[in-house]
Write a protein that holds these residues in place. Structure first.
Motif, mmCIF file in Angstrom:
data_model
loop_
_atom_site.group_PDB
_atom_site.id
_atom_site.type_symbol
_atom_site.label_atom_id
_atom_site.label_comp_id
_atom_site.label_asym_id
_atom_site.label_seq_id
_atom_site.Cartn_x
_atom_site.Cartn_y
_atom_site.Cartn_z
ATOM 1 N N UNK A 67 -5.665 -14.234 3.947
ATOM 2 C CA UNK A 67 -6.371 -14.550 5.189
ATOM 3 C C UNK A 67 -5.419 -14.536 6.378
ATOM 4 N N UNK A 68 -4.233 -15.135 6.186
ATOM 5 C CA UNK A 68 -3.261 -15.226 7.276
ATOM 6 C C UNK A 68 -2.744 -13.860 7.714
ATOM 7 N N UNK A 69 -2.926 -12.844 6.866
ATOM 8 C CA UNK A 69 -2.401 -11.516 7.184
ATOM 9 C C UNK A 69 -3.498 -10.493 7.465
ATOM 10 N N UNK A 70 -4.705 -10.969 7.740
ATOM 11 C CA UNK A 70 -5.792 -10.053 8.080
ATOM 12 C C UNK A 70 -5.435 -9.149 9.265
ATOM 13 N N UNK A 71 -4.652 -9.696 10.204
ATOM 14 C CA UNK A 71 -4.318 -8.903 11.385
ATOM 15 C C UNK A 71 -3.505 -7.659 11.046
ATOM 16 N N UNK A 72 -2.866 -7.662 9.856
ATOM 17 C CA UNK A 72 -2.091 -6.490 9.437
ATOM 18 C C UNK A 72 -2.966 -5.421 8.792
ATOM 19 N N UNK A 73 -4.256 -5.708 8.704
ATOM 20 C CA UNK A 73 -5.158 -4.743 8.088
ATOM 21 C C UNK A 73 -5.235 -3.415 8.827
ATOM 22 N N UNK A 74 -4.769 -3.390 10.048
ATOM 23 C CA UNK A 74 -4.773 -2.139 10.818
ATOM 24 C C UNK A 74 -3.511 -1.313 10.594
ATOM 25 N N UNK A 75 -2.583 -1.844 9.799
ATOM 26 C CA UNK A 75 -1.302 -1.169 9.595
ATOM 27 C C UNK A 75 -1.251 -0.484 8.231
ATOM 28 N N UNK A 76 -0.537 0.637 8.152
ATOM 29 C CA UNK A 76 -0.313 1.282 6.868
ATOM 30 C C UNK A 76 0.657 0.440 6.043
ATOM 31 N N UNK A 77 0.460 0.398 4.734
ATOM 32 C CA UNK A 77 1.175 -0.579 3.912
ATOM 33 C C UNK A 77 2.638 -0.280 3.642
ATOM 34 N N UNK A 78 3.053 1.012 3.712
ATOM 35 C CA UNK A 78 4.406 1.321 3.258
ATOM 36 C C UNK A 78 5.495 0.695 4.123
ATOM 37 N N UNK A 79 5.152 0.262 5.316
ATOM 38 C CA UNK A 79 6.142 -0.399 6.166
ATOM 39 C C UNK A 79 6.322 -1.869 5.801
ATOM 40 N N UNK A 80 5.491 -2.365 4.873
ATOM 41 C CA UNK A 80 5.494 -3.793 4.555
ATOM 42 C C UNK A 80 5.776 -4.100 3.083
ATOM 43 N N UNK A 81 5.973 -3.071 2.259
ATOM 44 C CA UNK A 81 6.076 -3.346 0.826
ATOM 45 C C UNK A 81 7.489 -3.630 0.339
ATOM 46 N N UNK A 82 8.509 -3.443 1.182
ATOM 47 C CA UNK A 82 9.886 -3.648 0.735
ATOM 48 C C UNK A 82 10.150 -5.064 0.224
ATOM 49 N N UNK A 83 9.679 -6.131 0.905
ATOM 50 C CA UNK A 83 9.929 -7.483 0.382
ATOM 51 C C UNK A 83 9.326 -7.712 -0.997
ATOM 52 N N UNK A 84 8.127 -7.181 -1.224
ATOM 53 C CA UNK A 84 7.508 -7.334 -2.538
ATOM 54 C C UNK A 84 8.304 -6.571 -3.590
ATOM 55 N N UNK A 85 8.718 -5.374 -3.275
ATOM 56 C CA UNK A 85 9.518 -4.577 -4.207
ATOM 57 C C UNK A 85 10.817 -5.323 -4.559
ATOM 58 N N UNK A 86 11.417 -5.949 -3.556
ATOM 59 C CA UNK A 86 12.660 -6.697 -3.794
ATOM 60 C C UNK A 86 12.412 -7.924 -4.673
ATOM 61 N N UNK A 87 11.289 -8.619 -4.461
ATOM 62 C CA UNK A 87 10.957 -9.783 -5.286
ATOM 63 C C UNK A 87 10.766 -9.377 -6.735
ATOM 64 N N UNK A 88 10.054 -8.276 -6.955
ATOM 65 C CA UNK A 88 9.808 -7.806 -8.318
ATOM 66 C C UNK A 88 11.114 -7.366 -8.965
ATOM 67 N N UNK A 89 11.934 -6.667 -8.209
ATOM 68 C CA UNK A 89 13.223 -6.219 -8.744
ATOM 69 C C UNK A 89 14.080 -7.405 -9.169
#
Length: 374
Positions: A67-89
Motif C-alpha cells: 500500500x505504501x508503495x502504490x505511488x511507484x505503480x507508474x514506474x517500471x520495476x527494473x529500476x527498483x529490484x536491486x535491493x530485493x536481489x541483494x537481500x535474496x543473495x
C-alpha cells in the motif's frame, strides 16, 4: 554475510518461548495475540485445499508495504529490484549476479526448460512431479523422458542417471516432491546432482524447502557455490503467503543466471518487489506459517490414521494419501460437501493430495472426509 539454513531458521524463531517439535526447526508456541493477528477472514465454502497455498498471507506488514508503495505503480520495476536481489543473495550466501527474479518460480521453470531443451532435445524427470517445466518445453518441441517413481514413491535417481545421453539437456528434480511431499536423502541427492551436473544441466525445484524440518538439510545452492551446472528455484508463494503476488527466484552461477535473465518474460512487478522485501524481513509471520502448517498437517494425518488410510511422510504443506478410489470421484463427493481437493496425479489416480489450510478449514475437511470415507 551469508545465512546458513540453521541460522535462517534460528533467526526466524526469536519470538517467544521455543518448543522443539519432533526433531524439526524450533518454531514454538504462539500467543493468543499472534493467532488473532494472523488469522485470515472467516472462510466460505468451497474451501480451497487443492493448490498448496498459505491462507494466512500476505502478512500485515507485507500488505502495508504494498500500500505504501502504490505511488511507484507508474514506474517500471527494473529500476527498483536491486535491493530485493541483494537481500535474496545474502540469504542464499551468493552474490547478486547469481540471482534471477521471476514472476513466481513457475516462470523460472518455464524459461529454463525452453532455454536448455529446444526442439528434439530431452528433459529427464521423475513422474509424477510438478509438470510446469516439462509441459511448457513440450510446446516448443522438447522431448520428455519420464522415469517412474520407485517402489517407495521416490525419484529413481539411479535410473535417471542411467538414462542420461547426449540428447539430455536438462534434468528436473522437485525436492520435496510435489505431489508426494517426500524428501530425498541428503547425501544421495547431493551426490546425484554433483555427478549428473558434469554431464548435463540439473534443475532443483525447492519450492517447499522452507517446510523441511531438518534445519541441516542442504540446498543444492551449495553446488551452485561450487560452480556446478545446477539451477535452483525458490518461491515466495508458499510459506510467505504470496502466491497471488507472483514472486520467485532462481539461483545459478553468474554466466547461467545472465543467460536466464535475458529470457525472463514477465518481469517482477513493483508490488511484488516491495512485498518480497518486507516478507523476507517478517520473521514473525514466517515462523507463524511454519507452526500452523505443521499443526494442520498433523490434524490431517490424525484423521487419516483414524480412517486407516496410508499416507506418505510429508515435508511440505500438503499430504498425499491413498484414497482407495479414483480421486476424480472423491473430488466430486468432497466438492458437494464444500471442499476442493487436489487433482489426479497419474499413475496414482487413487491417491489424493490435500493442502494444509487454516486450522478451521482443516477441521472442516476432516469432518467431510470422515463422512465420505468413514
Amino acid at each position: 554475510m551469508s545465512l546458513s539454513r540453521r541460522e535462517w531458521l534460528r533467526s526466524a524463531s526469536l519470538f517467544g518461548g521455543m518448543a522443539m517439535i519432533t526433531g524439526g526447526a524450533s518454531i514454538g508456541k504462539l500467543s493468543a495475540e499472534q493467532i488473532k493477528k494472523f488469522n485470515p477472514r472467516p472462510f466460505d465454502t468451497p474451501i480451497r485445499l487443492g493448490s498448496n497455498e498459505n491462507p494466512y498471507g500476505p502478512s500485515d506488514t507485507v500488505r502495508k508495504a504494498m500500500i505504501d508503495n502504490f505511488d511507484l505503480g507508474c514506474r517500471y520495476p527494473w529500476a527498483y529490484n536491486a535491493p530485493l536481489r541483494e537481500m535474496i543473495a545474502q540469504k542464499e550466501g551468493v552474490t547478486p549476479d547469481h540471482i534471477v527474479l521471476v514472476a513466481g518460480s513457475t516462470e523460472g521453470l518455464k524459461i529454463t526448460g525452453i532455454t536448455y531443451a529446444g526442439k528434439g532435445d530431452e528433459i529427464l524427470s521423475g513422474l509424477p512431479t510438478f509438470l510446469s517445466m516439462m509441459e511448457y518445453a513440450k510446446v516448443w518441441g522438447a522431448d520428455i523422458n519420464w522415469v517412474p517413481l520407485d517402489k517407495n514413491m521416490d525419484y529413481d535417481l539411479e535410473e535417471i542417471e542411467k538414462r542420461i545421453s547426449a540428447k539430455t539437456k536438462l534434468i528436473f528434480l522437485c525436492n520435496p516432491n510435489n505431489p508426494t511431499g517426500k524428501l530425498l536423502p541428503a547425501d544421495k541427492v547431493m551426490d546425484f546432482c554433483e555427478t549428473a551436473s558434469e554431464k548435463t544441466m540439473v534443475f532443483s525445484d525447492e519450492a517447499y524447502y522452507d517446510y523441511i524440518e531438518d534445519p541441516n538439510y542442504p540446498s543444492m545452492v551449495e553446488l551452485v557455490k561450487k560452480g556446478k551446472n545446477v539451477i535452483v528455484s525458490r518461491t515466495l508463494s508458499k510459506v510467505y503467503g504470496l502466491a497471488g503476488i507472483r514472486l520467485g527466484y532462481l539461483v545459478a552461477k553468474p554466466e547461467i543466471a545472465a543467460k536466464l535473465n535475458d529470457r525472463v518474460v514477465a518481469n517482477t512487478n513493483i508490488m511484488a518487489i516491495e512485498a518480497g522485501k518486507e516478507a523476507l524481513k517478517d520473521l514473525e509471520f514466517y515462523r507463524f506459517s511454519l507452526s500452523k502448517n505443521l499443526e494442520a498437517r498433523k490434524m490431517i494425518e490424525a484423521t487419516l490414521d483414524q480412517l486407516g488410510l496410508e499416507y506418505l511422510p510429508s515435508q511440505a504443506n500438503f499430504v498425499f494419501f491413498h484414497a482407495k478410489e479414483d480421486v476424480r470421484k472423491l473430488g466430486e463427493k468432497m466438492l458437494a460437501k464444500g471442499v476442493i481437493i487436489g487433482r489426479p496425479f497419474p499413475p496414482f489416480d487413487n491417491w489424493c493430495r490435500i493442502s494444509t489450510g487454516t486450522l478451521e478449514e482443516v477441521a472442516f475437511f476432516n469432518n467431510a472426509l470422515l463422512e465420505t470415507l468413514g
